[in-house]
Design an enzyme around this catalytic site. Structure first.
Site, PDB file in Angstrom:
ATOM      1  CB  CYS A  94      -0.943  -0.010   1.197  1.00 40.40           C
ATOM      2  SG  CYS A  94      -2.073  -1.407   1.211  1.00 40.40           S
ATOM      3  CG  ASP A  95       3.804   2.640   3.043  1.00 43.43           C
ATOM      4  OD1 ASP A  95       3.210   3.714   3.172  1.00 43.43           O
ATOM      5  OD2 ASP A  95       4.196   1.969   4.007  1.00 43.43           O
ATOM      6  CB  THR A  96       4.955   0.103  -3.048  1.00 47.17           C
ATOM      7  OG1 THR A  96       5.854  -0.351  -2.020  1.00 47.17           O
ATOM      8  CG2 THR A  96       5.702   0.154  -4.357  1.00 47.17           C
ATOM      9  N   GLY A 137       2.899   5.644  -3.317  1.00 47.99           N
ATOM     10  CA  GLY A 137       4.005   6.413  -3.871  1.00 47.99           C
ATOM     11  C   GLY A 137       3.975   6.500  -5.383  1.00 47.99           C
TER      12      GLY A 137
END
Length: 411
Positions: free
Chosen positions: A182-184, A187
């Site tokens: 989810c972070d990736t 981003g």
């Protein structure tokens, strides 16, 4: 010895050359976004807190690198950036930042909603300094709504987004995806939005405020899973290594190792059966048609695995692909990084020397090539505050002013 790049990398003309990004982000989603922009040629100035900097400097599997504030997690996604230490809680620090904003094209931040406004550095304030500014705020849930103030880490978003509910099988789900997906995704979504806004500014002459929600960005990538519910009314369920859209499509045991097979088309299924010596399965009413195969997927799996036991995963992989049946072994990360395909495509970038690090550093670049070549950053990940003085000099501060800023704790 200095860090180096191959000559052909130095001559690549990158689309975002001339764009200045002020990157105030920490840990993963924001820094990953900034790294994608740096790979495309943007000048990314990382604004960090004096003394500690990005928390990712202390994260990674090597405690010594963490102690040096050059953790593996930081090294992975901060190549090509400059590091300026700036205390935004001090009046003089904020003044320096505002002067920097006047020279910038993009401001990127991933604080909780409202933090930049409380500092007096929100979008409205910065737009007064730079009317055509592109401002991107990444947060877990977006800048408004009932969850806006909740702290958000990747695992929290994985759970709330439904990702964990469809990961694993009936006995293991819900299961966390094995990397911060989810972070990736947040981003890369932000990088796409920023690049689009920069193009829009070139066409219309106006800036943009971008509000990236990691939760929403993740839901967007769940496309087929979400649409099966919204359109077909079928609630998603965890299917382990099976493909919900086709059979035989999933992970199969062989005589040596596991093999992914995606015989999603009728002709691929028929070819597969012939290659493993089980051509009679093509006419079996349980498997003859696509929907029948989906209903009887586990019976089909059992039949195929009996035949696949005769050879290794590597042997079957070569045979199937040579005959148009998609197949691939299950590899570890070290194995895939040494794979001839990855090595041929020149995905990895090597720095012989990185300031503050006691060894060469290798990182991954972007997952694409341009007609001009493979994008690469021109400098290694920076030591904390390495570029503070040079950047401040460039925007008009002299040596005496910089010394006073240091004495006051502003930088």
């Amino acid at each position: 010895m200095r860090w180096y790049l191959q000559l052909r990398e130095l001559t690549v003309s990158l689309p975002l050359q001339g764009v200045r990004v002020l990157d105030l982000t920490n840990v993963l989603a924001g820094p990953f976004c900034g790294y994608q922009l740096a790979l495309m040629g943007a000048e990314v100035i990382k604004i960090e807190m004096p003394g500690t900097g990005d928390l990712a400097r202390q994260l990674g599997a090597d405690p010594e690198l963490n102690r040096r504030l050059m953790g593996a997690s930081f090294l992975a996604q901060n190549g090509g950036k400059k590091s300026v230490t700036l205390n935004l809680k001090s009046r003089r620090g904020r003044d320096v930042f505002l002067r920097l904003v006047r020279t910038a094209d993009v401001v990127l931040e991933n604080f909780r909603p409202g933090v930049m406004d409380r500092l007096g550095l929100g979008y409205v304030a910065l737009r007064a300094e730079k009317p055509d500014l592109v401002y991107c705020a990444i947060s877990g849930f977006g800048q408004d709504g009932p969850l806006r103030d909740n702290p958000a880490y990747d695992q929290i978003v994985q759970g709330l987004s439904g990702v964990m509910s469809v990961t694993g099988d009936e006995t293991s789900a819900p299961l966390r995806v094995g990397y911060p997906v989810c972070d990736t995704v947040g981003g890369i979504t932000a990088a796409f939005a920023i690049a689009s806004a920069l193009y829009g500014r070139q066409v219309r002459g106006t800036g943009q405020y971008i509000d990236v929600s990691m939760l929403e960005a993740t839901l967007v990538t769940l496309g087929w899973v979400v649409s099966n519910w919204l359109i077909a009314g079928v609630p998603p369920k965890p299917m382990g290594n099976e493909n919900m859209t086709a059979s035989p499509s999933g992970t199969f045991r062989t005589g040596d190792g596991l093999l992914n097979i995606a015989a999603n088309k009728q002709e691929q299924f028929e070819t597969l059966c012939c290659l493993v010596g089980r051509s009679e399965l093509v006419a079996d009413p349980r498997f003859a048609e696509r929907e029948a195969r989906k209903k009887n997927r586990y019976a089909l799996r059992d039949e195929l695995e009996k035949a696949l036991a005769a050879r290794s995963a590597a042997d079957w992989e070569a045979l199937f692909n040579a005959n148009g049946v998609p197949a691939g072994r299950i590899l570890s990360v070290p194995e895939v990084l040494e794979h001839p395909q990855v090595r041929h495509r020149d995905l990895l970038q090597h720095f012989a020397v990185v300031p503050g690090v006691d060894r060469p550093v290798t990182v991954v670049r972007g997952g694409f090539k341009l007609s001009d070549g493979r994008p690469a950053v021109s400098t290694p990940p920076p030591a904390l505050g390495a570029d503070t003085e040079s950047v401040l000099r460039e925007i008009g501060y002299d040596a005496a002013e910089i010394a006073r800023l240091r004495e006051e704790g502003a930088i």
